[in-house]
Design a protein around this motif. Structure first.
Motif, PDB file in Angstrom:
ATOM      1  N   TYR A  10       0.868  -1.173   0.000  1.00  0.00           N
ATOM      2  CA  TYR A  10       0.000   0.000   0.000  1.00  0.00           C
ATOM      3  C   TYR A  10       0.908   1.228   0.000  1.00  0.00           C
ATOM      4  CZ  TYR A  10      -3.889   3.073   1.227  1.00  0.00           C
ATOM      5  OH  TYR A  10      -4.854   4.061   1.215  1.00  0.00           O
ATOM      6  N   ALA A  11       1.211   1.727  -1.202  1.00  0.00           N
ATOM      7  CA  ALA A  11       2.192   2.802  -1.356  1.00  0.00           C
ATOM      8  C   ALA A  11       1.540   4.178  -1.267  1.00  0.00           C
ATOM      9  CB  ALA A  11       2.903   2.654  -2.698  1.00  0.00           C
ATOM     10  N   LYS A  12       2.329   5.162  -0.845  1.00  0.00           N
ATOM     11  CA  LYS A  12       1.815   6.524  -0.697  1.00  0.00           C
ATOM     12  C   LYS A  12       1.349   7.114  -2.022  1.00  0.00           C
ATOM     13  CE  LYS A  12       4.527   7.831   3.390  1.00  0.00           C
ATOM     14  NZ  LYS A  12       5.548   8.785   3.921  1.00  0.00           N
ATOM     15  N   GLY A  13       2.051   6.785  -3.101  1.00  0.00           N
ATOM     16  CA  GLY A  13       1.702   7.361  -4.389  1.00  0.00           C
ATOM     17  C   GLY A  13       0.351   6.913  -4.924  1.00  0.00           C
ATOM     18  N   PRO A  25       2.108  -7.687  -4.563  1.00  0.00           N
ATOM     19  CA  PRO A  25       1.041  -7.156  -5.418  1.00  0.00           C
ATOM     20  C   PRO A  25       0.660  -5.752  -4.966  1.00  0.00           C
ATOM     21  CG  PRO A  25       0.520  -9.401  -4.707  1.00  0.00           C
ATOM     22  CD  PRO A  25       1.729  -8.964  -3.919  1.00  0.00           C
ATOM     23  N   ASN A  26       0.370  -4.901  -5.918  1.00  0.00           N
ATOM     24  CA  ASN A  26       0.018  -3.509  -5.647  1.00  0.00           C
ATOM     25  C   ASN A  26      -1.457  -3.420  -5.262  1.00  0.00           C
ATOM     26  OD1 ASN A  26      -0.402  -0.749  -5.646  1.00  0.00           O
ATOM     27  ND2 ASN A  26       0.053  -0.453  -7.827  1.00  0.00           N
ATOM     28  N   HIS A  29      -3.607  -1.516  -7.592  1.00  0.00           N
ATOM     29  CA  HIS A  29      -3.841  -2.164  -8.885  1.00  0.00           C
ATOM     30  C   HIS A  29      -5.007  -3.149  -8.785  1.00  0.00           C
ATOM     31  CE1 HIS A  29      -2.904  -3.952 -12.800  1.00  0.00           C
ATOM     32  NE2 HIS A  29      -3.056  -5.140 -12.216  1.00  0.00           N
ATOM     33  N   VAL A  30      -5.014  -3.981  -7.737  1.00  0.00           N
ATOM     34  CA  VAL A  30      -6.053  -5.012  -7.625  1.00  0.00           C
ATOM     35  C   VAL A  30      -7.403  -4.427  -7.232  1.00  0.00           C
ATOM     36  CG1 VAL A  30      -4.387  -6.827  -7.094  1.00  0.00           C
ATOM     37  CG2 VAL A  30      -5.456  -5.560  -5.221  1.00  0.00           C
ATOM     38  N   THR A  31      -7.428  -3.198  -6.689  1.00  0.00           N
ATOM     39  CA  THR A  31      -8.698  -2.570  -6.307  1.00  0.00           C
ATOM     40  C   THR A  31      -9.067  -1.419  -7.243  1.00  0.00           C
ATOM     41  OG1 THR A  31      -7.592  -1.050  -4.765  1.00  0.00           O
ATOM     42  CG2 THR A  31      -8.346  -3.176  -3.886  1.00  0.00           C
ATOM     43  N   HIS A  32      -8.429  -1.362  -8.402  1.00  0.00           N
ATOM     44  CA  HIS A  32      -8.662  -0.252  -9.322  1.00  0.00           C
ATOM     45  C   HIS A  32     -10.007  -0.396 -10.034  1.00  0.00           C
ATOM     46  CE1 HIS A  32      -7.891   3.022 -12.012  1.00  0.00           C
ATOM     47  NE2 HIS A  32      -7.875   2.263 -13.087  1.00  0.00           N
ATOM     48  N   LYS A 146       4.646   0.152   8.415  1.00  0.00           N
ATOM     49  CA  LYS A 146       3.677   0.771   7.505  1.00  0.00           C
ATOM     50  C   LYS A 146       3.937   0.357   6.061  1.00  0.00           C
ATOM     51  CE  LYS A 146       3.100   4.892  10.424  1.00  0.00           C
ATOM     52  NZ  LYS A 146       3.132   6.378  10.451  1.00  0.00           N
ATOM     53  N   GLY A 147       2.888   0.496   5.244  1.00  0.00           N
ATOM     54  CA  GLY A 147       3.056   0.309   3.808  1.00  0.00           C
ATOM     55  C   GLY A 147       2.712  -1.063   3.279  1.00  0.00           C
ATOM     56  N   HIS A 148       2.345  -2.010   4.159  1.00  0.00           N
ATOM     57  CA  HIS A 148       1.949  -3.346   3.710  1.00  0.00           C
ATOM     58  C   HIS A 148       0.716  -3.784   4.487  1.00  0.00           C
ATOM     59  CE1 HIS A 148       6.240  -3.161   2.615  1.00  0.00           C
ATOM     60  NE2 HIS A 148       5.927  -3.994   1.630  1.00  0.00           N
ATOM     61  N   VAL A 149      -0.231  -4.391   3.793  1.00  0.00           N
ATOM     62  CA  VAL A 149      -1.449  -4.870   4.436  1.00  0.00           C
ATOM     63  C   VAL A 149      -1.749  -6.296   3.989  1.00  0.00           C
ATOM     64  CG1 VAL A 149      -2.492  -2.593   4.746  1.00  0.00           C
ATOM     65  CG2 VAL A 149      -2.887  -3.846   2.623  1.00  0.00           C
ATOM     66  N   GLU A 150      -2.308  -7.078   4.900  1.00  0.00           N
ATOM     67  CA  GLU A 150      -2.706  -8.458   4.605  1.00  0.00           C
ATOM     68  C   GLU A 150      -4.227  -8.520   4.519  1.00  0.00           C
ATOM     69  OE1 GLU A 150      -2.660 -12.870   6.790  1.00  0.00           O
ATOM     70  OE2 GLU A 150      -2.059 -11.052   7.866  1.00  0.00           O
ATOM     71  N   PHE A 151      -4.742  -9.146   3.465  1.00  0.00           N
ATOM     72  CA  PHE A 151      -6.194  -9.300   3.332  1.00  0.00           C
ATOM     73  C   PHE A 151      -6.658 -10.431   4.234  1.00  0.00           C
ATOM     74  CE2 PHE A 151      -9.920 -11.018   0.781  1.00  0.00           C
ATOM     75  CZ  PHE A 151     -10.801 -10.078   1.294  1.00  0.00           C
TER      76      PHE A 151
END
Length: 430
Positions: A10-13, A25-26, A29-32, A146-151
């Protein structure tokens, strides 16, 4: 597709174009959803804007993020519980000690209370419009929290409870909400969830029924049959019933190891006092999945015959309910000590029909003891030293500002007079 257990970057950009970022995985991207606003996890409770569908207003999704590394801080003194193997999550709302709004009116709590009302819908049409919850948990990678999340899965709100919470070092309290989520089974989809379903719910031209066709099988079954179907639709992970000894012990030098040693040292030479703590921990474990449990009493030092505390587990209500006597054994031993099959068998020998046992120790259970318990189908719950310290530190965080000794002394002071030699079955009369 979003897969349970997968860690996403989960990147700031928030750029949705790269498929991967740093080997993960971005998330964006997967939630776009082309032409629509991004799905975000900036807050703990992230409600997506409502859309006006042919069937009326609906909220496409609420994305939940838990940050374990914040647990116990002044900002978030609570401690969320994620039991993914048994399809249960206990999640605290976003009211804080510094919040001046009325309880339940903060952005996150208001969204979840609204979703809770939808999840109690009485008809399939009402439940078809209900807001799905997608649960994520922040995880540490490369030493950074920070910056990474697990579903963690797709959730339905089973309960919403208003409670008083400890506000940390300020020694004040505040009102918040806590929610029990049921994670639904995604086995039919290979433990994955299609974002196309959420995208369809965001489309104003798509009816509730048409969007539902893209939902996971378990969600569709829930919409059709209601909350009575949740027990068979809940996520369950088959696990080996025997846990190796190293997995029952905290890592050497870890905070858990230090806390467990503190507990053992505190009760060394006063082992009988440990029974009150064991009773409180057993109560917390048995209530963990929403069960109703009544703490009874501690037995006297002599003549307990293998029982140290008594409780009652209530299942159902009225004519559709029953109660089980809970017989507890507490053993404060050195953390590297193994509890044997013979020790467990002595407790089981005391059990009658309609009774269950609970064994609480600061040590661990030998593989042979666990194997015998499984093979002989003993009706007993085993709580080892690691499980004990997890429950105690959670209690200390929630109610005593993280002070483990204060938590233990509070338990002891509250249970001083509850010592008797009554027969265990008398708990059924209370």
């Amino acid at each position: 597709m979003i897969r349970i257990g997968q860690v996403y970057r989960y990147a700031k950009g928030k750029d949705p174009r790269p498929v991967e970022l740093g080997g993960y995985p971005n998330f964006h991207h997967v939630t776009h959803s082309p032409g629509l606003n991004r799905a975000l996890l900036e807050a703990g409770i992230n409600r997506m804007a409502q859309v006006g569908s042919p069937d009326g207003m609906r909220r496409p999704v609420i994305l939940i993020r838990s940050s374990p590394w914040k647990a116990g801080t002044e900002q978030t003194p609570w401690h969320d519980v994620f039991d993914m193997d048994n399809g249960h999550v206990r999640y605290f709302g976003d009211h804080k000690a510094s919040t001046t709004l009325a309880p339940g009116t903060t952005t996150g709590n208001a969204a979840l209370l609204e979703a809770f009302a939808e999840h109690q819908g009485h008809t399939p049409d009402e439940r078809a419009r209900a807001t799905p919850l997608l649960l994520f948990r922040a995880v540490s990678r490369n030493g950074k929290p920070k910056g990474h999340v697990e579903f963690c899965g797709l959730g339905i709100i089973e309960r919403a409870e208003r409670l008083v919470q400890w506000a940390g070092s300020e020694h004040t309290t505040f009102i918040n909400y806590v929610y029990d989520f049921a994670l639904v089974d995604l086995t039919a989809e290979g433990d994955q969830l299609s974002w196309e379903w959420i995208q369809a719910r965001r489309d104003e031209s798509v009816t509730d029924a048409n969007a539902l066709e893209l939902a996971p099988h378990a969600w569709r079954e829930w919409v059709k049959r209601g909350n009575s179907a949740l027990p068979r639709l809940r996520r369950r992970v088959a696990r080996a019933k025997v846990t190796k000894v190293p997995e029952q012990r905290p890592a050497v030098g870890s905070p858990e190891a230090k806390d467990l040693e503190l507990v053992y040292t505190y009760f060394d030479g006063r082992k009988h006092d440990f029974e009150a703590v064991a009773s409180a921990v057993a109560a917390r474990v048995l209530r963990g999945a929403g069960n109703k449990y009544l703490e009874g009493w501690l037995t006297r030092r002599s003549g307990d015959g293998g029982a140290d505390f008594v409780g009652r587990l209530d299942l159902g209500s009225g004519l559709a309910g029953t109660s089980l006597v809970v017989l507890g054994q507490a053993k404060c031993v050195k953390p590297d000590t193994l509890v044997t099959a013979e020790q467990i068998a002595r407790v089981v020998a005391r059990l009658r029909r309609g009774w269950i046992g609970v064994y609480v120790t600061t040590g661990s259970y030998s593989v042979s003891a666990q194997t015998e318990m499984v093979e002989d189908q003993y009706p007993i719950v085993l709580i080892n030293g690691l499980g004990l310290v997890h429950e105690l530190t959670s209690m200390a965080r929630d109610d005593h500002g993280g002070n483990l000794i204060a938590c233990i002394e509070h338990i002891l002071n509250a249970r001083e007079t509850a010592i008797t030699n009554r027969r265990p079955e008398e708990i059924l009369l209370e």
